[in-house]
Design an enzyme around this catalytic site. Structure first.
Site, PDB file in Angstrom:
ATOM      1  N   SER A 199     -80.849 -41.920 122.740  1.00 54.89           N
ATOM      2  CA  SER A 199     -82.001 -42.091 121.853  1.00 54.89           C
ATOM      3  C   SER A 199     -83.071 -43.036 122.379  1.00 54.89           C
ATOM      4  O   SER A 199     -84.154 -43.124 121.797  1.00 54.89           O
ATOM      5  CB  SER A 199     -81.542 -42.573 120.465  1.00 54.89           C
ATOM      6  OG  SER A 199     -80.977 -43.863 120.538  1.00 54.89           O
ATOM      7  N   LYS A 243     -83.039 -48.016 112.276  1.00 59.07           N
ATOM      8  CA  LYS A 243     -83.910 -48.408 113.384  1.00 59.07           C
ATOM      9  C   LYS A 243     -85.264 -48.892 112.886  1.00 59.07           C
ATOM     10  O   LYS A 243     -85.856 -49.811 113.465  1.00 59.07           O
ATOM     11  CB  LYS A 243     -84.050 -47.245 114.362  1.00 59.07           C
ATOM     12  CG  LYS A 243     -82.736 -46.930 115.074  1.00 59.07           C
ATOM     13  CD  LYS A 243     -82.829 -45.744 116.015  1.00 59.07           C
ATOM     14  CE  LYS A 243     -81.482 -45.508 116.695  1.00 59.07           C
ATOM     15  NZ  LYS A 243     -81.487 -44.378 117.629  1.00 59.07           N
TER      16      LYS A 243
END
Length: 384
Positions: free
Chosen positions: A277, A322
């Site tokens: 990611s 996040k």
């Protein structure tokens, strides 16, 4: 009460002892202590039970995985005194901004059990999530196997990011296109072999991976193409009926493992983080380093997203965690994969603005716009 008077002195003391002296709980220095009230007894037992319950919660494993905001890292910064991204073979330029990759931290997988207190915190915290462990981790897989898989995905992500960034900047990145396998049921399954090297399609050379993608973009699913391959040092022409790729477009039905010849030597120094990611932020950092412009210009921009060698940005897990980690570490902007937008809407922390991106080129344009303060036209995530 024990008699602490010396024996020879007590023998000379003719006074009789008080037969109740030992039962009152009193001392020679004051009145007897009061007996505890029923309410005090109940409170004591309640506190004891609560302490035991907390202890049980702290040590009792639960079949859940709990994920929360993890650490972030500036890809333009340093790790233990060394640049996170190092480049040899091309000049690099300083930046006054920060480009922060984001992560999630979690417990509940193999080797890292979640306890009931962890689950309660996951349920109560707006930036954490607790889910059944089987929904997060594959069953019957060891921690070592998970770590090895994540490490491999991280290495692949770094290579993809390097190819995508260099291509974005106009470098030629030659590649040898090796067939690693075929898609079951595809026409190519009985015609191409593992180890074949693709060299041309319909007579047009394939010097790099982008050439293959470009050629396929001109083909309709169901069309027949002629693939030229090198097989055991021989050149073979193979006609293949294309299939339809998920998401649209044609595919030849093979898995390609490209071997790249990098025109610039790039190394990424990061430990303790796995998975794919961070690819978009690695690529964006490399673009910033290799261009003389100060694109971020003092801004703190966080982000996430997988990336392939064509520069396509893909979705990731844990986007809400996040976002929380980004704003916690000072970011005011966040680059989010457009395919994660449905999870972003309604969950953006105060002080953070989200930009939706689908390609590295779009992420680069967003970075430049943010640095220049020209952000009014940047796309964001909206509810459908």
């Amino acid at each position: 009460m024990l008699d602490e008077t010396p024996a020879d002195d007590s023998a000379d003391d003719p006074r009789p002892r008080d037969p109740e002296e030992h039962d009152t709980g009193g001392t020679d220095d004051g009145p007897p202590a009061p007996r505890p009230t029923p309410r005090a007894v109940v409170q004591s037992f309640g506190m004891l039970a609560a302490s035991v319950l907390v202890g049980v919660l702290a040590v009792m494993p639960a079949p859940y995985a709990v994920n929360g905001p993890g650490p972030t890292a500036d890809v333009l910064g340093e790790v233990d005194g060394d640049p996170l991204i190092e480049v040899e073979g091309a000049p690099t330029y300083p930046s006054t901004g920060e480009l922060r990759l984001t992560t999630i931290s979690g417990v509940g997988g193999p080797g890292y059990p979640a306890y009931l207190l962890d689950v309660l915190r996951g349920w109560l915290s707006p930036s954490s999530v607790a889910r059944p462990a089987e929904d997060v981790y594959p069953q019957g897989v060891s921690r070592k196997e998970i770590d090895e898989s994540n490490a491999g995905l991280m290495v692949s992500s770094q290579e993809n990011a390097t190819v995508a960034a260099l291509t974005e900047l106009g470098y030629d990145v030659p590649a040898t296109l090796v067939v690693a396998g075929t898609v079951e049921g595809a026409d190519a399954a009985d015609k191409l072999e593992e180890g074949d090297v693709l060299t041309a399609m319909d007579g047009v050379p394939l010097p790099d991976y982008q050439s293959l993608v470009s050629r396929l973009a001109e083909v309709e699913p169901g069309d027949t193409v002629t693939l030229t391959v090198t097989r055991h040092s021989r050149t073979v022409d193979v006609p293949v009926v294309t299939g339809e790729r998920e998401g649209g477009g044609a595919q030849i039905g093979v898995f390609v493992d490209p071997s790249f010849e990098m025109p610039v030597d790039v190394s990424i120094n990061i430990e303790g983080i796995g998975g794919p990611s961070a690819g978009t932020m690695f690529a964006l950092g490399l673009v910033d380093l290799l261009t003389p412009e100060d694109e971020a210009a003092g801004q703190v921009i966080a982000g996430t997203g997988t990336i392939d060698v064509t520069g396509a940005v893909g979705p990731i897990g844990g986007i809400r965690q996040k976002l929380a980690g980004a704003v916690r570490d000072g970011a005011s902007w966040f680059l989010a994969p457009e395919d994660n937008c449905d999870e972003v809407v309604g969950h953006v922390p105060d002080g953070l603005r989200v930009v939706s991106v689908g390609t590295l080129s779009e992420a680069r344009e967003a970075m430049v716009a943010i640095g220049a303060g020209e952000t009014q036209d940047l796309p964001t995530c909206t509810a459908d």
